[in-house]
Design an enzyme around this catalytic site. Structure first.
Site, short mmCIF file in Angstrom:
data_model
loop_
_atom_site.label_atom_id
_atom_site.label_comp_id
_atom_site.label_asym_id
_atom_site.label_seq_id
_atom_site.Cartn_x
_atom_site.Cartn_y
_atom_site.Cartn_z
CE LYS A 22 29.68 -0.73 158.65
NZ LYS A 22 28.76 0.00 159.55
NE ARG A 95 20.39 4.41 163.50
CZ ARG A 95 20.62 4.88 164.70
NH1 ARG A 95 21.83 4.77 165.21
NH2 ARG A 95 19.68 5.45 165.40
N PRO A 125 17.85 4.77 169.66
CG PRO A 125 17.25 4.82 171.92
CD PRO A 125 17.39 3.89 170.74
CG ASP A 127 18.40 7.78 175.10
OD1 ASP A 127 18.83 7.05 174.19
OD2 ASP A 127 18.13 7.36 176.24
CG LEU A 128 22.13 6.36 176.51
CD1 LEU A 128 22.72 4.95 176.52
CD2 LEU A 128 21.66 6.74 177.91
CB ILE A 335 23.29 -5.58 171.19
CG1 ILE A 335 24.42 -6.35 171.88
CG2 ILE A 335 23.70 -4.13 170.94
CD1 ILE A 335 24.89 -5.80 173.22
NE ARG A 405 24.53 1.40 155.24
CZ ARG A 405 23.87 1.74 156.32
NH1 ARG A 405 22.64 1.33 156.48
NH2 ARG A 405 24.43 2.48 157.24
C1 EPZ Z 1 27.57 0.48 166.76
O1 EPZ Z 1 26.27 1.05 166.63
C2 EPZ Z 1 27.92 -0.08 165.41
N1 EPZ Z 1 27.93 0.99 164.43
C3 EPZ Z 1 26.92 -1.18 165.03
O2 EPZ Z 1 27.34 -1.76 163.81
C4 EPZ Z 1 26.95 -2.26 166.12
O3 EPZ Z 1 25.95 -3.22 165.83
C5 EPZ Z 1 26.66 -1.63 167.48
O4 EPZ Z 1 27.60 -0.54 167.74
C6 EPZ Z 1 26.76 -2.61 168.63
O5 EPZ Z 1 28.03 -3.20 168.63
C7 EPZ Z 1 29.01 1.76 164.30
O6 EPZ Z 1 30.02 1.61 164.99
C8 EPZ Z 1 28.96 2.82 163.27
P1 EPZ Z 1 25.18 1.23 170.40
P2 EPZ Z 1 25.72 2.04 167.76
O7 EPZ Z 1 24.96 2.68 170.67
O8 EPZ Z 1 26.85 2.77 168.36
C9 EPZ Z 1 21.03 1.42 172.76
C10 EPZ Z 1 27.00 -2.63 161.63
O9 EPZ Z 1 26.32 -3.57 161.13
N2 EPZ Z 1 21.25 2.87 172.85
O10 EPZ Z 1 26.37 0.60 171.01
O11 EPZ Z 1 24.61 2.78 167.16
C11 EPZ Z 1 20.83 0.95 171.32
O12 EPZ Z 1 19.52 1.14 170.87
C12 EPZ Z 1 26.40 -1.75 162.71
O13 EPZ Z 1 28.14 -2.36 161.25
C13 EPZ Z 1 20.34 3.64 173.54
O14 EPZ Z 1 19.35 3.15 174.09
O15 EPZ Z 1 25.18 1.00 168.83
C14 EPZ Z 1 21.26 -0.50 171.40
O16 EPZ Z 1 20.19 -1.26 171.89
C15 EPZ Z 1 24.97 -1.98 162.95
N3 EPZ Z 1 20.54 5.00 173.60
C16 EPZ Z 1 22.40 -0.46 172.43
O17 EPZ Z 1 22.20 0.76 173.18
C17 EPZ Z 1 21.63 5.60 173.01
O18 EPZ Z 1 21.76 6.82 173.10
C18 EPZ Z 1 23.81 -0.47 171.87
O19 EPZ Z 1 23.87 0.46 170.80
C19 EPZ Z 1 22.54 4.79 172.33
C20 EPZ Z 1 22.34 3.42 172.26
#
Ligand code: EPZ
Length: 429
Positions: A22, A95, A125, A127-128, A335, A405
């Site tokens: 997915k 999202r 968020p 923001d990054l 995470i 999902r």
């Molecule tokens: C991806 O989400 C996956 N989703 C998630 O899978 C997965 O849990 C996650 O990566 C971590 O491996 C998809 O690939 C569609 P991140 P993502 O940005 O990209 C913080 C599932 O169950 N952060 O790597 O949204 C964030 O809050 C899902 O299939 C910021 O602070 O995760 C988190 O604490 C759930 N600012 C950490 O970084 C930002 O701009 C990592 O999040 C972006 C992220």
């Protein structure tokens, strides 16, 4: 709302085939927006998030052709991209819709994408993503709950290459900026980039479309922008989280499962942890793994990390296993800030878990008893299904729309290896 009814106590035996990932399918579908030509995708899992993504692309005037519903092959063609917008109605249900931001900025230099907001597992968020786009020259504002972004008005409405160092590793952030950079002017360097196999899969597809990217699999990616990209055909990688979930299913039930169509090289951290817990895992070949339950599971500590570490998306499933292991397992979630909602449901089933901040301490083995429990997110649902498979008596899991999902045919796949599980259809969604 549908529910799952599970009668625990059956050892799972047989063979399960893993579907496409997915979290790979989502970005590669978004990447189809980068070209006016035809993109053909195979091995898309038949799960709700991919149907949502196809609705989103169609809203932007992409032509999405499928031969069956739900489909595993998609043909996406976007000769003209008229609506560079991801509306709230779709973003609120998924999202990952934010993954269209990068491709829209690259292709048409403008985007209006609803802000995703938080979800059950954390604030999450973006923001990054936005900061990186700003470094590439985008002007970004937010208004009425939408991100409104515009590429520099340099005549061509093109982003410009930049040197970006992510403050923390972000998977969809890396994917978004990769897709923004492939059509930007000049070179973009992404440091502290995510190394997840799904990021590499996207790079492989972008390269087939004519993108110039190097550094895949490392935390520094270099992208040289090109004038345009062309159509391609791509098969997404197997879902490592689905494969990991079935590894735990085999282990927790004391069964013997052969898991096919998977990529064992992506399962290193999960396999190592299961072996530490006393489970026998054998890699039969490049696409097949066999798991055999241990006579006695032993507790082992886990800390979730970015790839190649132990995935946060496997934490709930591992917690289910830890409830059955002798001794103490300390599970640290690094995470997401709120990803222990499944623990309180497992405690209602009789698990011995205490939570302090980002750490859960599981003491086992605990005899679980079937209960009515609520799923709070996709992977929490999977953890509860696994707990239900070993619980004494009947477990009823509510809100399984979360699991729909991201797990293709999970009820049918589990039934195929001997689980006593059924979907109970309810009114509403
Ligand atoms: C991806 O989400 C996956 N989703 C998630 O899978 C997965 O849990 C996650 O990566 C971590 O491996 C998809 O690939 C569609 P991140 P993502 O940005 O990209 C913080 C599932 O169950 N952060 O790597 O949204 C964030 O809050 C899902 O299939 C910021 O602070 O995760 C988190 O604490 C759930 N600012 C950490 O970084 C930002 O701009 C990592 O999040 C972006 C992220």
């Amino acid at each position: 709302m549908d529910k799952f009814r599970i009668k625990g106590g059956k050892a799972l035996r047989g063979t399960v085939a893993i579907s496409g990932a997915k979290n790979s399918a989502l970005p590669v579908m978004a990447a189809a927006l980068l070209t006016a030509e035809k993109v053909t995708l195979h091995n898309i899992p038949k799960v709700r998030d991919l149907i949502t993504m196809s609705k989103l692309l169609a809203f932007m005037d992409a032509q999405v052709s499928i031969t069956e519903m739900p489909a595993s092959d998609y043909v996406i063609e976007t000769p003209k991209l008229n609506h560079a917008e991801a509306p709230y109605e779709l973003v609120k249900t998924m999202r990952a819709s934010v993954l269209t931001l990068g491709p829209l900025m690259a292709r048409v230099g403008v985007a209006r994408v609803s802000l995703p907001g938080g979800c059950a597992i954390g604030a999450r968020p973006v923001d990054l993503h936005l900061k990186a786009l700003e470094q590439m020259g985008a002007e970004i504002g937010t208004s009425h709950g939408y991100i409104e972004a515009q590429a520099p008005m340099n005549g061509k409405k093109r982003l410009k290459g930049a040197h970006i160092v992510f403050e923390r590793i972000t998977v969809t952030g890396t994917e978004n900026i990769l897709m923004a950079a492939v059509l930007a002017d000049g070179e973009t360097v992404l440091e502290n980039a995510a190394r997840e196999p799904e990021v590499t899969d996207l790079i492989v597809m972008l390269r087939k479309m004519g993108a110039q990217i190097c550094g895949d699999g490392t935390s520094t990616l270099r992208i040289r922008g090109v004038g345009e990209l062309h159509g391609t055909e791509h098969t997404v990688i197997p879902d490592r989280i689905e494969a990991g979930t079935f590894l735990v299913a085999g282990a927790i039930t004391g069964g013997d499962l052969t898991i096919t169509d998977c990529a064992p090289e992506h399962l290193g951290a999960v396999i190592a942890k299961l072996e530490q817990a006393g489970v026998r895992v054998d890699i039969a070949d490049k696409t097949t793994v066999r798991v055999r339950g241990a006579k006695k599971l032993v507790g082992a500590d886990v800390t979730t990390e970015e790839y190649p570490g132990f995935a946060t998306d496997m934490q709930a499933q591992y917690m289910a296993l830890a409830t059955q292991a002798e001794g103490t397992s300390v599970i640290s979630e690094r995470i997401f800030e709120n990803r222990f909602l499944h623990a309180s449901e497992m405690m209602r089933m009789g698990a011995n878990i205490s939570i302090e901040g980002h750490t859960a301490t599981v003491r086992g083995p605990a005899a679980l008893s079937g209960s009515v429990v609520q799923a709070s997110d996709l992977r929490a649902s999977a953890g509860l299904v696994l707990a239900g498979l070993v619980a004494n008596g009947e477990t009823l899991i509510e809100r399984v729309y979360h699991i729909d999902r991201g797990y293709e045919g999970i009820v049918e796949k589990l039934q195929g290896v001997g689980a006593d599980i059924e979907r109970v259809h309810g009114a509403g969604s």
